[in-house]
Design a protein around this motif. Structure first.
Motif, PDB file in Angstrom:
ATOM      1  N   GLU A  62       0.864  -1.189   0.000  1.00 41.84           N
ATOM      2  CA  GLU A  62       0.000   0.000   0.000  1.00 41.84           C
ATOM      3  C   GLU A  62       0.897   1.233   0.000  1.00 41.84           C
ATOM      4  O   GLU A  62       2.078   1.154   0.324  1.00 41.84           O
ATOM      5  N   ALA A  63       0.343   2.382  -0.315  1.00 42.96           N
ATOM      6  CA  ALA A  63       1.116   3.621  -0.304  1.00 42.96           C
ATOM      7  C   ALA A  63       1.485   3.974   1.130  1.00 42.96           C
ATOM      8  O   ALA A  63       0.621   4.019   2.004  1.00 42.96           O
ATOM      9  N   GLY A  64       2.754   4.181   1.388  1.00 47.19           N
ATOM     10  CA  GLY A  64       3.241   4.536   2.718  1.00 47.19           C
ATOM     11  C   GLY A  64       4.357   3.617   3.160  1.00 47.19           C
ATOM     12  O   GLY A  64       4.419   2.445   2.775  1.00 47.19           O
ATOM     13  N   TYR A  65       5.250   4.161   3.989  1.00 46.49           N
ATOM     14  CA  TYR A  65       6.407   3.389   4.443  1.00 46.49           C
ATOM     15  C   TYR A  65       6.057   2.322   5.475  1.00 46.49           C
ATOM     16  O   TYR A  65       6.822   1.394   5.695  1.00 46.49           O
ATOM     17  N   ASN A  84      -1.906   7.006  -8.691  1.00 49.96           N
ATOM     18  CA  ASN A  84      -1.081   7.713  -7.713  1.00 49.96           C
ATOM     19  C   ASN A  84      -1.947   8.178  -6.554  1.00 49.96           C
ATOM     20  O   ASN A  84      -3.174   8.202  -6.659  1.00 49.96           O
ATOM     21  N   CYS A  85      -1.309   8.532  -5.457  1.00 43.81           N
ATOM     22  CA  CYS A  85      -2.017   9.086  -4.323  1.00 43.81           C
ATOM     23  C   CYS A  85      -1.038   9.901  -3.482  1.00 43.81           C
ATOM     24  O   CYS A  85       0.178   9.768  -3.609  1.00 43.81           O
ATOM     25  N   THR A  86      -1.575  10.736  -2.625  1.00 45.35           N
ATOM     26  CA  THR A  86      -0.756  11.551  -1.737  1.00 45.35           C
ATOM     27  C   THR A  86      -0.860  10.997  -0.331  1.00 45.35           C
ATOM     28  O   THR A  86      -1.951  10.728   0.168  1.00 45.35           O
ATOM     29  N   VAL A  87       0.292  10.815   0.318  1.00 47.22           N
ATOM     30  CA  VAL A  87       0.363  10.269   1.670  1.00 47.22           C
ATOM     31  C   VAL A  87       1.048  11.304   2.556  1.00 47.22           C
ATOM     32  O   VAL A  87       2.004  11.958   2.131  1.00 47.22           O
ATOM     33  N   LEU A  95       3.981  12.211  -2.687  1.00 49.05           N
ATOM     34  CA  LEU A  95       3.281  11.542  -3.773  1.00 49.05           C
ATOM     35  C   LEU A  95       3.828  10.125  -3.951  1.00 49.05           C
ATOM     36  O   LEU A  95       5.038   9.923  -3.945  1.00 49.05           O
ATOM     37  N   TRP A  96       2.925   9.163  -4.086  1.00 44.71           N
ATOM     38  CA  TRP A  96       3.292   7.765  -4.332  1.00 44.71           C
ATOM     39  C   TRP A  96       2.645   7.316  -5.637  1.00 44.71           C
ATOM     40  O   TRP A  96       1.542   7.735  -5.977  1.00 44.71           O
TER      41      TRP A  96
END
Length: 125
Positions: A62-65, A84-87, A95-96
């Motif tokens: 998923e997007a995020g560390y 894309n998405c913003t986290v 941006l991811w």
């Protein structure tokens, strides 16, 4: 008389050089043109491509560390961006990009409008 000899010698050298240049620059290609096979999505303006710019990049589920790492990529690999998405990371927006295998941060890639541009950038480095 001396000037006429110099002029004729200069003309001879010029035209001789021109003739040699023409002969050397011509090469036989057997009438065959080499074309690269292209898929329709390689030039589509609606599809963006990610060129991995960091030595190694972790691909997250998923997007995020905080998300588990499911794959890793190496510098120079090219992938189609499917979303894309913003986290929010440490009170800043990041941006991811979603690619076929998972999510990667935008800081690890360079984005190109078509695959040919990404391949050209890859070969320049």
């Amino acid at each position: 008389m001396i000037r006429k000899d110099c002029f004729l010698r200069g003309c001879f050298v010029f035209f001789s050089s021109l003739f040699v240049l023409l002969v050397v620059s011509c090469k036989k290609n057997n009438g065959q043109l080499e074309m690269q096979p292209l898929a329709p999505q390689d030039l589509s303006p609606r599809i963006e491509w990610a060129l991995i710019s960091d030595p190694y990049v972790a691909c997250h589920a998923e997007a995020g560390y905080e998300s588990p790492v499911i794959a890793s990529f190496r510098k120079g690999e090219i992938y189609e961006i499917v979303g894309n998405c913003t986290v929010i990371v440490d009170d800043t927006k990041e941006l991811w990009y979603a690619i076929e295998n998972g999510w990667i941060p935008s800081s690890a890639v360079k984005v190109y409008s078509n695959k040919l541009k990404a391949e050209k950038a890859k070969n320049i480095k």
